[in-house]
Design a protein around this motif. Sequence first.
Motif, PDB file in Angstrom:
ATOM      1  N   GLY A  32      26.982 -82.855  90.507  1.00  0.00           N
ATOM      2  CA  GLY A  32      25.688 -82.460  91.018  1.00  0.00           C
ATOM      3  C   GLY A  32      24.747 -83.648  90.993  1.00  0.00           C
ATOM      4  N   ASP A  38      14.039 -84.695  98.479  1.00  0.00           N
ATOM      5  CA  ASP A  38      15.071 -84.034  99.283  1.00  0.00           C
ATOM      6  C   ASP A  38      15.863 -85.016 100.139  1.00  0.00           C
ATOM      7  N   GLU A  42      19.884 -85.945  99.565  1.00  0.00           N
ATOM      8  CA  GLU A  42      20.911 -85.625 100.557  1.00  0.00           C
ATOM      9  C   GLU A  42      21.577 -86.875 101.093  1.00  0.00           C
ATOM     10  N   VAL A  58      21.361 -81.165  93.971  1.00  0.00           N
ATOM     11  CA  VAL A  58      20.657 -80.269  93.046  1.00  0.00           C
ATOM     12  C   VAL A  58      19.177 -80.647  93.056  1.00  0.00           C
ATOM     13  N   SER A  67      11.557 -75.860  88.522  1.00  0.00           N
ATOM     14  CA  SER A  67      12.577 -76.674  89.176  1.00  0.00           C
ATOM     15  C   SER A  67      13.838 -76.760  88.327  1.00  0.00           C
ATOM     16  N   GLY A  70      15.667 -73.518  88.336  1.00  0.00           N
ATOM     17  CA  GLY A  70      16.361 -73.365  89.613  1.00  0.00           C
ATOM     18  C   GLY A  70      17.645 -74.183  89.663  1.00  0.00           C
ATOM     19  N   ALA A  71      17.611 -75.364  89.072  1.00  0.00           N
ATOM     20  CA  ALA A  71      18.808 -76.206  89.037  1.00  0.00           C
ATOM     21  C   ALA A  71      19.910 -75.546  88.214  1.00  0.00           C
ATOM     22  N   GLU A  73      20.281 -72.362  87.715  1.00  0.00           N
ATOM     23  CA  GLU A  73      20.772 -71.210  88.483  1.00  0.00           C
ATOM     24  C   GLU A  73      21.735 -71.660  89.582  1.00  0.00           C
ATOM     25  N   LEU A  74      21.403 -72.779  90.240  1.00  0.00           N
ATOM     26  CA  LEU A  74      22.262 -73.295  91.302  1.00  0.00           C
ATOM     27  C   LEU A  74      23.644 -73.640  90.758  1.00  0.00           C
ATOM     28  N   ILE A  75      23.686 -74.323  89.628  1.00  0.00           N
ATOM     29  CA  ILE A  75      24.971 -74.709  89.048  1.00  0.00           C
ATOM     30  C   ILE A  75      25.733 -73.489  88.545  1.00  0.00           C
ATOM     31  N   ASN A  77      25.614 -70.492  89.783  1.00  0.00           N
ATOM     32  CA  ASN A  77      26.152 -69.796  90.950  1.00  0.00           C
ATOM     33  C   ASN A  77      27.315 -70.545  91.583  1.00  0.00           C
ATOM     34  N   ARG A  78      27.253 -71.863  91.535  1.00  0.00           N
ATOM     35  CA  ARG A  78      28.283 -72.684  92.176  1.00  0.00           C
ATOM     36  C   ARG A  78      29.543 -72.796  91.319  1.00  0.00           C
TER      37      ARG A  78
END
Length: 243
Positions: A32, A38, A42, A58, A67, A70-71, A73-75, A77-78
Motif C-alpha cells: 500500500g 492524490d 497514483e 492508500v 484519513s 479511512g486508510a 478501513e481500506l486495507i 477491506n482489501r
Amino acid sequence: MTETKIALVTGANKGIGYEIAAGLGALGWSVGVGARDDARREEAVTRLRAAGVDAFGVPLNVTDDRSVAGAAELIANRAGRLDALVNNAGITGGWSQQPTSVDLSIIRTVVETNVLGAVRVTNAMLPLLRRSAAPRIVNMSSTVGSLARQSGPDGETTTGPVAVAYAPSKTFLNAVTVQYARELADTNILINAACPGFVATDLNGFRGVRSPKEGAATAIRLATLPDGGPTGGFFEDAGVVPW
C-alpha cells in the motif's frame, strides 16, 4: 501456496518511502502506497506496477484522524490484515531551527507529523497487524536523533545543522518505539526504528550521499525480520545505533 504478505508504507510516493515500497514489492509483497497527494500517489502506484510490484494506493494524511481511519478501513477491506507497517512519512520544518529563536509552531508541526503521526497510524493499524502471523512495524528515524552521536563523550557538540524541531522529533520517535516494544513484548509484533543514512532526497535538498534505494535497505530488513528478531532497537546498515 504461500499467502501474499501485505505492507503499508506511509509517505511512499517518492524518495526513501517509494524505494521501501519497491523493495518489498520485489520480494513479492503487496504494498500500500500511503500518501496524501492524490496525483503523486497514483503516479507512484503506476510506476511500481510497471516495475512488476503489486502496489495499491492508500489515501493517507498521517496528521488527520479521519484519513488514518479511512486508510485502515481500506486495507481491512482489501486484505483483512497487515503484515508490515513502515512509518516513513516525515517533515523537517526547515533546517534553520535555532532553539533560542525558533517559532514554537514549527516544533508543534514537526512533532505532529513525525511522532504523533506515527502513533496515530500505528494504533489504527494494530488490529490488522494482530491478524498477521509475523507482524512488523518500522519507524523511520535518523541518527540526528541520537543523543550519543549529537554530543561527544565529553559533552562537546558535533557538526551539522542545529534543528531543534526535526532532530528531537526523531529522539522522541526512538523513545516511542521503545515504549511500544515494551507494551507489545508478550505479542509476536516486532517494532524497531531505522536510520536510512544521509540520503539524497528533497527533504535535504538532495545533498545526501546515499541513494534512496540504499536508504531503504535497513527498513526493508526490519520489515521482514524472522520470528525472534530484535524489537525496540534502533538500526542502520552497520548495525545498532547508539542513541
